[in-house]
Design an enzyme around this catalytic site. Structure first.
Site, PDB file in Angstrom:
ATOM      1  CB  SER A  86      -1.031   0.134   1.054  1.00  0.00           C
ATOM      2  OG  SER A  86      -2.053   0.913   0.984  1.00  0.00           O
ATOM      3  CG  HIS A 195      -5.702  -2.200  -0.223  1.00  0.00           C
ATOM      4  ND1 HIS A 195      -4.913  -1.265  -0.989  1.00  0.00           N
ATOM      5  CD2 HIS A 195      -4.974  -1.810   0.920  1.00  0.00           C
ATOM      6  CE1 HIS A 195      -4.025  -0.855  -0.577  1.00  0.00           C
ATOM      7  NE2 HIS A 195      -4.002  -1.053   0.844  1.00  0.00           N
TER       8      HIS A 195
END
Length: 311
Positions: A86, A195
């Site tokens: 991420s 996400h």
């Protein structure tokens, strides 16, 4: 044989993580560059109160990751591969030579603010441990709706997944997971639903900002945390950096890809040790170690030994 440096994502942050950086020239330069890029004192970002902000958390993770990586580089160490979970993709891109550090700082400040503004409360992420992927996906299908959105967000290991969505929906999934035999269902220190499709619009805004920033092809092999494949071009890296916030992270496959490419030394940059634990499930041979809690000279020795095996 080769080495991989990995950078953690949100949830790994620790109070005082910037205050505890080593008093080394490369580290102090990193702090100065970040403060200048934002016209703010970044050392104010790592207090317990400040870390309630998604923007501050992501900036701290970027700055710490780059600072510790530069500390290793100052000792003559260089990775063969880089990957970031991420937000960890940004320090990975900096160390890969693809993104200037000051540009990364400004982009991450925007990224964190966009995510924070999109979901200021009532959303987050939860780790589900002890169930397989099919079972987790079935539970999500039972709960997900327009009123109670919840998605599969991270594939961390064969029996460890992260879900993202509304607190109400995640609570329902967690209850059913525990009733179905999950070893744990734990809320993460993440206040946004990363996400998943809920962050598509902020990602589009970030992509527009990235279009105005110089991005170069990686000079060190860069593995995408979403596709688990190497990224070779600037355009694909730009896309990866912009949209990883709304795409499922397949960290399990990312680590497996590195191992299949003969990586035998995995170093997790601070803060935290979670990624090291995940890597040890894949690294049947070799070494997975976290910088946090390790001696710098030991990491340097391991890197040099691996370098001799991979001339």
């Amino acid at each position: 044989m080769s080495s991989l440096w990995v950078f953690p994502g949100q949830g790994a942050q620790q109070t005082g993580m910037l205050q505890q950086l080593p008093d080394e020239q490369s580290v102090q330069r990193c702090l100065s560059e970040a403060s200048a890029a934002l016209d703010e004192d970044v050392l104010l970002f790592d207090s317990e109160l400040a870390l309630q902000s998604t923007r501050a958390v992501q900036l701290c993770l970027l700055i710490a990751g780059v600072a510790y990586a530069r500390l290793l580089q100052a000792q003559g160490c260089e990775p063969d591969y880089l990957a970031g979970l991420s937000i960890g993709a940004y320090p990975a891109a900096v160390i890969a030579g693809s993104l200037a550090f000051d540009d990364a700082v400004r982009l991450v400040a925007l990224r964190g603010q966009l995510m924070q503004d999109a979901y200021p409360e009532g959303y987050g992420m939860t780790a589900i441990i002890g169930l397989d992927q099919a079972t987790v996906e079935a539970l999500l299908a039972e709960i997900h709706s327009a009123a109670t959105p919840v998605y599969l967000a991270n594939l961390n290991a064969d029996n460890q997944f992260v879900i993202a969505g509304s607190v109400e929906a995640m609570t329902s999934v967690a209850q059913r997971a525990k009733a179905g035999g999950a070893a744990a269902a734990k809320r993460l220190a993440v206040s946004v639903p990363s996400h998943c499709a809920l962050l598509e619009q902020p990602a589009q805004t970030l992509a527009a900002a990235l279009a105005d920033v110089t991005v170069d092809a990686p000079r060190i092999r860069y593995l995408s945390g979403t596709t688990a494949r190497p990224i070779l071009s600037a355009d694909k890296l730009r896309d990866d950096l912009a949209f990883n916030m709304c795409r499922v992270i397949d960290w399990r496959s990312t680590v497996q890809t590195a191992y299949e490419r003969s990586v035998r030394l995995h170093i997790e940059l601070p803060p935290g040790t979670v990624l090291t634990g995940l890597a040890r499930k894949v690294f049947e041979q070799g070494t997975a170690i976290a910088f946090q809690g390790a001696r710098l000279d030991s990491l340097v020795a391991l890197s040099r030994e691996e370098g001799r095996r991979n001339p």
